[in-house]
Design an enzyme around this catalytic site. Structure first.
Site, PDB file in Angstrom:
ATOM      1  N   GLY A  93      -8.026 -15.839  14.377  1.00  0.00           N
ATOM      2  CA  GLY A  93      -6.668 -16.093  14.856  1.00  0.00           C
ATOM      3  C   GLY A  93      -6.570 -17.429  15.577  1.00  0.00           C
ATOM      4  O   GLY A  93      -5.565 -18.143  15.457  1.00  0.00           O
ATOM      5  N   SER A 164      -0.477 -16.420  26.316  1.00  0.00           N
ATOM      6  CA  SER A 164      -1.402 -16.573  25.189  1.00  0.00           C
ATOM      7  C   SER A 164      -1.866 -18.009  25.087  1.00  0.00           C
ATOM      8  O   SER A 164      -1.073 -18.930  24.908  1.00  0.00           O
ATOM      9  CB  SER A 164      -0.700 -16.168  23.887  1.00  0.00           C
ATOM     10  OG  SER A 164      -1.392 -16.710  22.779  1.00  0.00           O
ATOM     11  N   ASP A 311     -10.308 -10.189  26.101  1.00  0.00           N
ATOM     12  CA  ASP A 311     -11.269  -9.834  25.048  1.00  0.00           C
ATOM     13  C   ASP A 311     -12.348  -8.869  25.541  1.00  0.00           C
ATOM     14  O   ASP A 311     -13.094  -8.305  24.737  1.00  0.00           O
ATOM     15  CB  ASP A 311     -11.933 -11.102  24.493  1.00  0.00           C
ATOM     16  CG  ASP A 311     -10.937 -11.956  23.715  1.00  0.00           C
ATOM     17  OD1 ASP A 311      -9.911 -11.414  23.263  1.00  0.00           O
ATOM     18  OD2 ASP A 311     -11.188 -13.167  23.565  1.00  0.00           O
ATOM     19  N   LYS A 338      -4.863  -7.738  18.158  1.00  0.00           N
ATOM     20  CA  LYS A 338      -6.118  -8.490  18.005  1.00  0.00           C
ATOM     21  C   LYS A 338      -6.731  -8.186  16.633  1.00  0.00           C
ATOM     22  O   LYS A 338      -6.033  -7.717  15.748  1.00  0.00           O
ATOM     23  CB  LYS A 338      -7.065  -8.146  19.157  1.00  0.00           C
ATOM     24  CG  LYS A 338      -6.516  -8.549  20.529  1.00  0.00           C
ATOM     25  CD  LYS A 338      -6.420 -10.053  20.681  1.00  0.00           C
ATOM     26  CE  LYS A 338      -5.822 -10.444  22.013  1.00  0.00           C
ATOM     27  NZ  LYS A 338      -5.628 -11.890  22.140  1.00  0.00           N
ATOM     28  N   ARG A 342      -6.836  -2.782  19.311  1.00  0.00           N
ATOM     29  CA  ARG A 342      -7.980  -2.455  20.175  1.00  0.00           C
ATOM     30  C   ARG A 342      -7.690  -1.333  21.162  1.00  0.00           C
ATOM     31  O   ARG A 342      -8.629  -0.795  21.742  1.00  0.00           O
ATOM     32  CB  ARG A 342      -8.461  -3.714  20.912  1.00  0.00           C
ATOM     33  CG  ARG A 342      -9.224  -4.650  20.010  1.00  0.00           C
ATOM     34  CD  ARG A 342      -9.850  -5.808  20.752  1.00  0.00           C
ATOM     35  NE  ARG A 342     -10.546  -6.674  19.805  1.00  0.00           N
ATOM     36  CZ  ARG A 342     -10.749  -7.974  19.974  1.00  0.00           C
ATOM     37  NH1 ARG A 342     -10.301  -8.579  21.067  1.00  0.00           N
ATOM     38  NH2 ARG A 342     -11.403  -8.670  19.061  1.00  0.00           N
TER      39      ARG A 342
HETATM   40  C1  S3P Z   1      -8.302 -17.337  22.405  1.00  0.00           C
HETATM   41  C2  S3P Z   1      -7.270 -16.763  23.083  1.00  0.00           C
HETATM   42  C3  S3P Z   1      -7.064 -15.311  23.215  1.00  0.00           C
HETATM   43  C4  S3P Z   1      -8.297 -14.522  22.826  1.00  0.00           C
HETATM   44  C5  S3P Z   1      -8.960 -15.054  21.591  1.00  0.00           C
HETATM   45  C6  S3P Z   1      -9.342 -16.513  21.755  1.00  0.00           C
HETATM   46  C7  S3P Z   1      -8.400 -18.803  22.322  1.00  0.00           C
HETATM   47  O1  S3P Z   1      -5.987 -14.938  22.397  1.00  0.00           O
HETATM   48  O2  S3P Z   1      -7.971 -13.164  22.655  1.00  0.00           O
HETATM   49  O3  S3P Z   1     -10.142 -14.307  21.302  1.00  0.00           O
HETATM   50  O4  S3P Z   1      -9.485 -19.325  22.002  1.00  0.00           O
HETATM   51  O5  S3P Z   1      -7.389 -19.462  22.608  1.00  0.00           O
HETATM   52  P1  S3P Z   1      -4.467 -15.052  22.926  1.00  0.00           P
HETATM   53  O6  S3P Z   1      -4.337 -16.380  23.510  1.00  0.00           O
HETATM   54  O7  S3P Z   1      -3.570 -14.880  21.767  1.00  0.00           O
HETATM   55  O8  S3P Z   1      -4.347 -13.923  23.906  1.00  0.00           O
END
Ligand code: S3P
Length: 424
Positions: A93, A164, A311, A338, A342
């Site tokens: 993601g 986020s 996480d 996620k 989860r």
């Molecule tokens: C991340 C942000 C988080 C996290 C993901 C990594 C990142 O997601 O859950 O594993 O590297 O910016 P969100 O920002 O959507 O919460």
């Protein structure tokens, strides 16, 4: 691959170095690829997700050469070229959402795809702000594949409903290549690796409270050394606290305050934990963590701490089964979006093991302390964090457990089992 885990009784002992942070690894490749010249990345993650990001930048014309397993040079002209094929983000993601902000200002059309899980994850959260900036993004009902036709965008002053880092970073990356001042405000502060690394590479970026602002900037090539991932360390922190007779030291952990919610929680629960040898590496705080088996009590986890441990919540649930009293996790509804849902996944699988856990719309409640009976099969939902959390639960379950599809742990942490074995 089915992994069988049985109770560990003699205690975890020893020192280990925790491998590179996944979030910082992604950003190191993305940002050095935008800087004209040659950068050096030290201690790059061996996880599959950061390697998806690296593969994509090679398709966009950036030269990457590994000097050894974890050291690479990135040589970029400072501009990206149209890829021949679709850009495959795999399970990541972070790759898809941050890349959206980068691709939206390029002078070509590209298509990002993902695996089954990523193709189900919501992308409107980045499509909406980028579209307000004037971006042209086609999706299937807010999901990948994303077809992005790059152009010059308008700056934006965006207030996000979500805390986020992926949404915030996506907008900042679009703003990095857009004339004018782009700002993002989030309800709670999410991880700030983008802000720190862009600043370290010379961007005109500033932070005031929950708002980050950026102006069009040229990045300069740099040497970036990546610290250990506190989200990977979390499995060892929890195991060290709940496996009887344990005393371990985890070296080289990133201690950026936007990521250390788990340390605050375990301290609140009464953990015997110490931080040693603090340093700053490439703009990020690091240190070693010593953990000993501890008597724990339940606590409430909600509000602004959630993005600081998002996480880690599945493995915190495992921890809470071994704490006296009630642990309540709330305000974590985004956990359902996620790599798997989860909340449902954690509740379903821990119940199978014998935990007393109830599902809430935005979290869960655990009544401890309970004996995890084990003696059953559990599922990972093809989610690396579920796979590793269930492994930790297996170390204290009365009877052997069998974890289906355990190989998904490699998405972020291929060294996971070898490191556990070295402490046994
Ligand atoms: C991340 C942000 C988080 C996290 C993901 C990594 C990142 O997601 O859950 O594993 O590297 O910016 P969100 O920002 O959507 O919460």
């Amino acid at each position: 691959m089915i992994k069988k885990i049985s109770k560990h009784t003699t205690g975890l002992k020893g020192n280990i170095k925790i491998p590179a942070d996944k979030s910082i690894s992604h950003r190191s490749v993305m940002f050095t690829s935008l800087a004209k010249g040659k950068s050096l990345i030290k201690n790059f993650s061996k996880g599959e997700d950061p390697h998806s990001t690296l593969r994509i930048f090679k398709q966009l014309g950036v030269e990457a050469e590994f000097l050894d397993e974890k050291t690479l040079t990135i040589n970029s002209k400072g501009t990206l070229h149209k890829p021949q094929d679709n850009l495959d983000c795999g399970n990541s993601g972070t790759t898809m959402r941050l890349m959206s902000g980068i691709l939206a200002t390029q002078n070509f059309t590209s298509t990002m795809i993902g695996d089954e899980s990523l193709s189900k994850r919501p992308m409107r959260r980045v499509i909406e702000p980028l579209s307000l900036m004037g971006a042209n993004i086609q999706s299937t009902d807010g999901h990948a594949p994303l077809i992005i036709t790059g152009s010059n965008l308008q700056p934006i002053n965006y207030t996000s409903k979500l805390a986020s880092a992926q949404v915030k970073s996506c907008i900042l990356l679009a703003g990095l290549n857009t004339e004018g001042l782009t700002s993002v405000t989030e309800p709670y502060i999410s991880r700030n690796h983008t802000e720190l690394m862009l600043k370290y590479m010379g961007a005109n970026i500033s932070v005031e409270g929950n708002t980050v602002s950026i102006e069009k900037s040229e990045l300069e090539p740099r040497t970036i050394e990546i610290c250990g991932d506190i989200s990977s360390a979390a499995y060892f922190i929890v195991a060290g606290l709940i496996v009887p007779n344990s005393d371990i030291i985890l070296k080289n952990i990133g201690l950026n305050e936007t990521r250390t919610g788990i340390l605050d929680v375990v301290k609140m629960m009464g953990a015997n934990i110490e931080i040693l040898d603090k340093q700053t590496i490439s703009g990020e705080e690091t240190g070693d963590i010593r953990i000993k088996t501890s008597e724990l009590k339940g606590c409430k986890i909600s509000g602004d701490i959630i993005p600081r441990l998002i996480d880690e919540l599945p493995v915190i649930a495992v921890l809470a089964t071994q704490a006296d009293g009630e642990t309540i996790v709330k305000d974590a509804g985004d956990l359902r979006n996620k790599e798997s849902d989860r909340i449902t996944a954690t509740v379903t699988e821990l119940k199978k093991l014998g935990a007393d856990i109830e599902e809430l719309e935005d979290g869960f409640v655990i009544h401890g302390k309970s004996i995890l009976k084990g003696g059953c099969e559990v599922n990972t939902y093809h989610d690396h964090r579920l796979a590793m959390s269930l492994y930790v639960a297996g170390l204290i379950a009365q009877k052997e457990i069998a974890i289906n599809d355990f190989e998904w742990a490699s998405i972020s942490f291929p060294e996971f089992e070898t490191l556990f074995n070295s402490l046994m």
